[in-house]
Design an enzyme around this catalytic site. Structure first.
Site, PDB file in Angstrom:
ATOM      1  N   ARG A   1      -5.502  -1.677 -11.773  1.00  0.00           N
ATOM      2  CA  ARG A   1      -4.716  -2.711 -11.087  1.00  0.00           C
ATOM      3  C   ARG A   1      -5.557  -3.940 -10.753  1.00  0.00           C
ATOM      4  O   ARG A   1      -6.691  -3.808 -10.308  1.00  0.00           O
ATOM      5  CB  ARG A   1      -4.143  -2.157  -9.782  1.00  0.00           C
ATOM      6  CG  ARG A   1      -3.048  -1.159 -10.066  1.00  0.00           C
ATOM      7  CD  ARG A   1      -2.480  -0.579  -8.810  1.00  0.00           C
ATOM      8  NE  ARG A   1      -1.288   0.193  -9.169  1.00  0.00           N
ATOM      9  CZ  ARG A   1      -0.863   1.254  -8.528  1.00  0.00           C
ATOM     10  NH1 ARG A   1      -1.505   1.674  -7.476  1.00  0.00           N
ATOM     11  NH2 ARG A   1       0.222   1.883  -8.918  1.00  0.00           N
TER      12      ARG A   1
ATOM     13  N   SER B   1      13.021  18.693  -0.543  1.00  0.00           N
ATOM     14  CA  SER B   1      12.617  17.306  -0.724  1.00  0.00           C
ATOM     15  C   SER B   1      13.217  16.734  -2.006  1.00  0.00           C
ATOM     16  O   SER B   1      13.126  17.345  -3.073  1.00  0.00           O
ATOM     17  CB  SER B   1      11.081  17.280  -0.784  1.00  0.00           C
ATOM     18  OG  SER B   1      10.592  15.996  -0.999  1.00  0.00           O
TER      19      SER B   1
ATOM     20  N   THR C   1      10.226   1.192   8.646  1.00  0.00           N
ATOM     21  CA  THR C   1       9.004   0.387   8.696  1.00  0.00           C
ATOM     22  C   THR C   1       9.282  -0.928   9.411  1.00  0.00           C
ATOM     23  O   THR C   1      10.431  -1.399   9.441  1.00  0.00           O
ATOM     24  CB  THR C   1       8.477   0.091   7.274  1.00  0.00           C
ATOM     25  OG1 THR C   1       7.222  -0.581   7.386  1.00  0.00           O
ATOM     26  CG2 THR C   1       9.428  -0.781   6.479  1.00  0.00           C
TER      27      THR C   1
ATOM     28  N   LYS D   1       8.609  -4.467   6.198  1.00  0.00           N
ATOM     29  CA  LYS D   1       9.354  -5.037   5.074  1.00  0.00           C
ATOM     30  C   LYS D   1      10.364  -6.053   5.626  1.00  0.00           C
ATOM     31  O   LYS D   1       9.979  -7.167   5.952  1.00  0.00           O
ATOM     32  CB  LYS D   1       9.958  -3.925   4.226  1.00  0.00           C
ATOM     33  CG  LYS D   1       8.818  -3.029   3.659  1.00  0.00           C
ATOM     34  CD  LYS D   1       9.249  -2.038   2.647  1.00  0.00           C
ATOM     35  CE  LYS D   1       8.202  -0.983   2.356  1.00  0.00           C
ATOM     36  NZ  LYS D   1       7.019  -1.420   1.649  1.00  0.00           N
TER      37      LYS D   1
ATOM     38  N   THR E   1      -5.735   7.704  16.603  1.00  0.00           N
ATOM     39  CA  THR E   1      -5.897   6.382  15.989  1.00  0.00           C
ATOM     40  C   THR E   1      -5.479   5.307  16.991  1.00  0.00           C
ATOM     41  O   THR E   1      -4.648   5.558  17.871  1.00  0.00           O
ATOM     42  CB  THR E   1      -5.070   6.299  14.675  1.00  0.00           C
ATOM     43  OG1 THR E   1      -5.398   5.094  14.008  1.00  0.00           O
ATOM     44  CG2 THR E   1      -3.582   6.344  14.915  1.00  0.00           C
ATOM     45  N   THR E   2      -6.065   4.122  16.854  1.00  0.00           N
ATOM     46  CA  THR E   2      -5.785   3.030  17.790  1.00  0.00           C
ATOM     47  C   THR E   2      -4.331   2.567  17.671  1.00  0.00           C
ATOM     48  O   THR E   2      -3.787   2.487  16.566  1.00  0.00           O
ATOM     49  CB  THR E   2      -6.758   1.862  17.496  1.00  0.00           C
ATOM     50  OG1 THR E   2      -8.082   2.357  17.694  1.00  0.00           O
ATOM     51  CG2 THR E   2      -6.511   0.680  18.413  1.00  0.00           C
TER      52      THR E   2
ATOM     53  N   THR F   1       3.807   4.829 -10.546  1.00  0.00           N
ATOM     54  CA  THR F   1       4.879   4.443  -9.623  1.00  0.00           C
ATOM     55  C   THR F   1       6.249   4.708 -10.257  1.00  0.00           C
ATOM     56  O   THR F   1       7.193   5.119  -9.579  1.00  0.00           O
ATOM     57  CB  THR F   1       4.728   2.952  -9.229  1.00  0.00           C
ATOM     58  OG1 THR F   1       3.368   2.735  -8.832  1.00  0.00           O
ATOM     59  CG2 THR F   1       5.646   2.563  -8.105  1.00  0.00           C
TER      60      THR F   1
END
Ligand code: PMP
Length: 409
Positions: A21, A136, A244, A247, A276-277, A362
């Site tokens: 990539r 799934s 999310t 987006k 995690t922060t 992908t």
């Protein structure tokens, strides 16, 4: 032994498989979306971005930018710690309440990204149910697949959107075993939609819990921008809704919303949340401003839908192989990795149009494509320019154009 050889070799094999990539270095210019500066090897150039997931341009909305600047000036940059150790900032708590309200759930929980929310959310929820079986969808996103793997419990993959297959698996598991069905609303590479109503019917019939990824739908669908489940009146039937902030909301971060019991348990057990922060206050305030705006304004989503429909019609009429979709995503089939890369290189170098090629892994080999994401700011003239540029590139590379469509025009 030269340790560097391991890494050069790892990249060489990707190059041999045509999967290496190259990133385009962009400078987005607030207020000018979708125009941006591309820092090309020859120097800066003006380009039009046609593949951003900032679907509605909210990352440059004046209210969202103002909320971020104002909060950063008042509260500083970082959160200063993990959620447990001084990082639970006021805008983050407000954001979680906003998200719970958006999806009509008791509680919300914010993670560093949508990726982490799936990986951590799915694995933790499944781990908390003894002998859980995860069902799934075969086209689920990598973050969900990683969450399923990390759960360490038994999993069965059902064929994409195949309700008979899902029902067989649910039946075989039996009523008494805890079962978690994980699926998406908008599948982002094909642009098709998950069978939410049918999955909820089956889950209710067979006593399964449901987890949906609405990452490509929040902000975009439903009267308040809560996603496809809201649009279809199914939100209340789904146990966990994941989304999310990166987006359509134009910021960064991910979340789950669910019952208070689920959120409290995930908050208390999920390593990817605990160690995690926390997200910085300025990002949380900006995300809240974006969600609030899209809760009451449908102008952006309607504009986006109109331009996506127009782009599909104009590109198809020009004979380009637009793959049929039910959503705002416009995939154009190339069907070959090298040619796919070549189309995007030519579009950028010769037409100032930036579209990243979508190649294996992908999408499956042979279905390499351009994934075009029109926004409300891609006006009619830009769509026409895109069609002209694509046709020129298609002809140059000897890619097939649909003559019937062109003749019918
Ligand atoms: N779920 C899906 C379906 C996605 O496509 C993506 C990202 N492309 C994610 C989750 C991860 O979201 P984020 O970019 O916020 O990490």
């Amino acid at each position: 032994m030269d340790y560097q050889d391991f890494f050069r070799g790892a990249v060489d094999s990707l190059k041999a498989e045509r999967r290496y990539r190259v990133f385009a270095e962009l400078e987005r210019r607030a207020g000018e979306f979708p125009h941006a500066t591309w820092h090309s090897p020859e120097g800066p150039r003006d380009v039009v971005i046609w593949c951003s997931n900032d679907y509605l341009g909210m990352g440059q909305h004046p209210d969202v930018v103002a909320a971020m600047i104002e909060t950063a000036s008042r509260m500083g940059t970082g959160a200063g710690g993990t959620r447990n150790i001084s990082g639970t900032n006021h805008p983050l708590v407000m954001l979680e309440a906003e998200l719970a309200d958006l999806h009509g759930k008791e509680a919300g929980l914010v993670f560093t990204s949508g990726y982490v929310s799936n990986q951590t959310g799915i694995s933790t929820i499944a781990k908390l149910m003894p002998d859980c079986l995860i069902l799934s969808d075969s086209l689920n996103h990598n973050s969900m697949i990683e969450g399923v793997k990390q759960a360490g419990c038994e999993k069965k993959v059902f064929r994409h959107n195949d309700m008979e297959h899902l029902e067989d698996l649910l039946k075989a598991a039996g009523k008494d075993r805890p079962k978690l069905v994980v699926f998406e609303s908008v599948y982002s590479m094909d642009g098709d939609v998950g069978k939410i109503r049918e999955i909820c019917d089956l889950a209710e019939k067979h006593w399964a819990m449901t987890y949906i990824d609405e990452v490509h739908a929040v902000g975009m669908y439903g009267p308040r921008g809560a996603g496809i489940a809201e649009r279809d009146g199914q939100m209340h039937r789904i146990d966990v809704i994941e989304g999310t902030l990166a987006k359509a909301f134009g910021c960064l971060g991910g979340y789950i919303t669910s019952t208070a019991a689920v959120v409290d348990a995930v908050r208390s057990h999920a390593a990817g949340f605990i160690f995690t922060t926390a997200l910085p206050p300025a990002i949380c305030a900006a995300a809240t401003a974006s969600i609030r705006h899209l809760k009451t304004s449908s102008t952006e989503r309607q504009g986006q839908q109109a331009q996506a429909a127009r782009a599909k019609a104009v590109l198809s009429a020009a004979g380009l192989p637009v793959m049929p979709t039910d959503t705002h995503i416009v995939p154009v089939l190339v069907g070959d990795a090298e040619k796919c890369k070549a189309t995007t290189d030519m579009l950028l170098a010769e037409h100032g149009i930036y579209i990243q090629p979508i190649n294996y892994p992908t999408v499956p080999v042979g279905t390499e494509r351009l994934r075009i994401t029109p926004s409300p700011f891609h006006n009619d003239a830009l769509i026409d320019e895109l069609a002209t540029a694509l046709v020129a590139v298609w002809k140059k590379l000897g890619l097939p154009l649909n003559r019937t469509a062109i003749a019918a025009e």
